[in-house]
Design a protein around this motif. Structure first.
Motif, PDB file in Angstrom:
ATOM      1  N   VAL A  76      53.359  54.935  76.065  1.00  0.00           N
ATOM      2  CA  VAL A  76      52.663  56.076  76.672  1.00  0.00           C
ATOM      3  C   VAL A  76      51.928  56.861  75.594  1.00  0.00           C
ATOM      4  N   THR A  77      52.619  57.110  74.484  1.00  0.00           N
ATOM      5  CA  THR A  77      52.001  57.841  73.375  1.00  0.00           C
ATOM      6  C   THR A  77      50.784  57.100  72.840  1.00  0.00           C
ATOM      7  N   ALA A  78      50.946  55.800  72.601  1.00  0.00           N
ATOM      8  CA  ALA A  78      49.846  55.007  72.054  1.00  0.00           C
ATOM      9  C   ALA A  78      48.666  54.964  73.012  1.00  0.00           C
ATOM     10  N   THR A  79      48.940  54.790  74.310  1.00  0.00           N
ATOM     11  CA  THR A  79      47.875  54.721  75.314  1.00  0.00           C
ATOM     12  C   THR A  79      47.103  56.029  75.384  1.00  0.00           C
ATOM     13  N   ALA A  80      47.839  57.149  75.420  1.00  0.00           N
ATOM     14  CA  ALA A  80      47.188  58.462  75.506  1.00  0.00           C
ATOM     15  C   ALA A  80      46.403  58.782  74.239  1.00  0.00           C
ATOM     16  N   LEU A  81      46.963  58.429  73.090  1.00  0.00           N
ATOM     17  CA  LEU A  81      46.304  58.736  71.815  1.00  0.00           C
ATOM     18  C   LEU A  81      44.979  57.999  71.677  1.00  0.00           C
ATOM     19  N   VAL A  82      44.999  56.704  71.942  1.00  0.00           N
ATOM     20  CA  VAL A  82      43.770  55.913  71.818  1.00  0.00           C
ATOM     21  C   VAL A  82      42.712  56.404  72.808  1.00  0.00           C
ATOM     22  N   ALA A  83      43.127  56.679  74.040  1.00  0.00           N
ATOM     23  CA  ALA A  83      42.176  57.169  75.045  1.00  0.00           C
ATOM     24  C   ALA A  83      41.581  58.500  74.628  1.00  0.00           C
ATOM     25  N   ALA A  84      42.413  59.390  74.099  1.00  0.00           N
ATOM     26  CA  ALA A  84      41.933  60.712  73.681  1.00  0.00           C
ATOM     27  C   ALA A  84      40.936  60.607  72.531  1.00  0.00           C
ATOM     28  N   VAL A  85      41.326  59.893  71.488  1.00  0.00           N
ATOM     29  CA  VAL A  85      40.483  59.813  70.285  1.00  0.00           C
ATOM     30  C   VAL A  85      39.178  59.073  70.565  1.00  0.00           C
ATOM     31  N   PHE A 372      43.601  63.831  77.883  1.00  0.00           N
ATOM     32  CA  PHE A 372      44.434  62.717  77.425  1.00  0.00           C
ATOM     33  C   PHE A 372      45.324  63.158  76.260  1.00  0.00           C
ATOM     34  N   ALA A 373      44.802  64.028  75.401  1.00  0.00           N
ATOM     35  CA  ALA A 373      45.598  64.544  74.285  1.00  0.00           C
ATOM     36  C   ALA A 373      46.767  65.377  74.803  1.00  0.00           C
ATOM     37  N   CYS A 374      46.545  66.147  75.864  1.00  0.00           N
ATOM     38  CA  CYS A 374      47.635  66.920  76.471  1.00  0.00           C
ATOM     39  C   CYS A 374      48.717  66.002  77.027  1.00  0.00           C
TER      40      CYS A 374
END
Length: 483
Positions: A76-85, A372-374
């Motif tokens: 979940v962390t990896a998915t959200a991080l990549v999408a955000a950045v 996505f970062a949130c």
């Protein structure tokens, strides 16, 4: 969108820029406002936020060659991080309202095609390698050459085949269909439910979820997939509290102790760029990377052109503004996805929801990326979704990808037969690579038999030769060992 609207939205159509932000993103020049961009950013996020649930479920449900599974919380962390950045990078660097996240279809290739052959680190290394090669193709101009080498109907067949494959995964993982053990001495490979009938509360949740999803899609409700996932997760939580459910599978739906938690970045950097070469043959590695490039490659081109056209941003020649930078960022997103173990990230057609709300610039991406970062801090909420609540989304995505089948000329056998084999072989062999190979080889063969070999691009000849070796690798190895 009407032709008049498209012309009015092009650069130069709006009033002078109000400030430096307006000037940088060309908000006024494209006939938009900050308010529209913000609304568009929210719309895009809520339309594609389902990937925060589906990507971890798909990847964590698979085992690599050594029986290891990825941690769903870290995913979940990896998915959200990549999408955000990468969504923010696309907004600033490409200035298009085009969000990016882990690609459905691509994650299925990684989970069910690549991981069983090697370790997760090696599999993610192939994703990084694929992204780097896409960047090279963009810089050298070869990306367009590869695009033109493969006939459009075959590209559409690949999309349809992946759609059926994803839908089959959804049905199987939810327990709607199951594999009949070989000991049963039956010729039927799968059956309805676990016993030939639908039983249990989890399967009921899936069935209700499918009905809800298709109902919302039929009414063209924005965010239909996300609404269905959230609703059926709530239903599953209630059922889990009231009924005696033996097992939900990987994830048990229950109210978490905490809603907010610190993100777990444990998967970042867990990849081996060339480790796959020590696990499988070079030919297999080449074909796997080629499959990833194909899946990412054409989906991105269609999405970029489609979103730009919908936003009225194509120039007089039908070209996308800043196309080189946009494609380069998309390739970099694949690298980022592999490097973080989130699978390859790519452009999302769901960005059309933001365009529909008025987004015309990359400023909308700042909003989507920020949301996505949130989500990085909402892991407890995102990891309570059972497969039975998420799987209807896979069926829905399968349907949406299946709609491409209407563009294939089924009366023209020289393309219809390869298209059919591409579509059929993928779900029947549980392999996207096999489907693409069957389509390519049969296409070259039929063209040759019809005396039209000159119509086949040399890149397609080379790829088909690799696929022939891939399919015949066992007898070839036996012959070599015999000598």
């Amino acid at each position: 969108m009407s032709e008049t609207q498209q012309v009015d939205d092009r650069p130069g159509a709006g009033p002078p820029p109000a400030n430096s932000v307006d000037r940088f993103f060309k908000i006024s020049a494209r006939g938009s406002t900050v308010g529209r961009e913000v609304r568009g950013g929210f719309a895009t996020f809520f339309t594609m936020a389902y990937i925060l649930v589906l990507n971890p479920i798909i990847l964590s449900s698979a085992k690599d060659k050594f029986g290891d599974q990825l941690d769903s919380v870290q995913l979940v962390t990896a998915t959200a991080l990549v999408a955000a950045v990468m969504t923010i990078v696309m907004g600033v660097g490409g200035n298009l309202p085009l969000a990016l996240a882990a690609g459905l279809g691509l994650n299925a290739v990684v989970a069910f095609q690549i991981a069983p052959l090697m370790s997760w680190d090696d599999a993610m290394g192939l994703i990084v390698l694929e992204g780097l090669l896409i960047c090279v193709l963009v810089v050298t101009g070869l990306r367009e050459a590869v695009m033109y080498a493969i006939p459009q109907p075959l590209k559409q067949a690949i999309s349809v085949g992946i759609g059926l494959f994803i839908a089959f995964i959804g049905f199987a993982d939810a327990g709607f269909v199951s594999r009949i053990p070989d000991a049963a001495n039956t010729t039927v490979p799968v059956q309805l439910g676990a016993t030939g009938a639908l039983t249990g509360w989890p399967v009921l949740v899936f069935c209700l979820g499918v009905l809800l999803t298709i109902g919302l899609l039929a009414r063209k409700v924005k965010g239909a997939i996300l609404i269905s996932i959230v609703t059926m997760t709530v239903v599953a939580i209630v059922i889990n509290e009231l009924a005696d459910v033996k097992s939900w599978g990987l994830t048990t739906p229950q109210v978490p102790d905490d809603v907010v938690a610190s993100p777990d970045f444990g998967l970042l950097g867990d990849f081996s760029l060339f480790g796959a070469f020590g696990e499988v043959s070079v030919i297999t590695v080449v074909l796997l990377v080629f499959t990833l490039i194909l899946s990412d490659f054409f989906d991105t081109m269609g999405t970029v052109v489609g979103i730009s056209a919908e936003a009225g941003l194509l120039d007089e020649e039908g070209k996308v503004p800043n196309l080189g930078r946009v494609l380069l960022i998309d390739g970099a997103a694949a690298v980022a996805g592999g490097a973080s173990s989130a699978s390859s990230a790519t452009s999302y057609i769901e960005s059309a929801a933001g365009v529909g709300e008025g987004a015309r610039t990359g400023f909308a991406n700042l909003v989507t990326g920020g949301l996505f970062a949130c989500a990085l801090f909402l892991t407890p909420l995102l990891t309570i979704v059972p497969m039975q609540a998420a799987a209807p989304a896979l069926v829905a995505v399968g349907f949406l990808m299946m709609t491409q089948v209407k563009h294939i000329d089924w009366d023209k056998y020289e393309i219809a037969i390869p298209a059919f084999l591409t579509i059929a072989v993928m779900p029947f062999t549980y392999s996207i690579t096999n489907g693409i190979g069957a389509g390519f080889v049969s296409y070259v063969l039929i063209k040759t038999v019809l005396g039209k070999a000159k119509e086949v691009h040399w890149l397609l000849w080379g790829t088909s030769a690799l696929f022939l070796i891939y399919f015949a690798i066992d007898p070839i190895e036996q012959l070599l060992n015999a000598k």
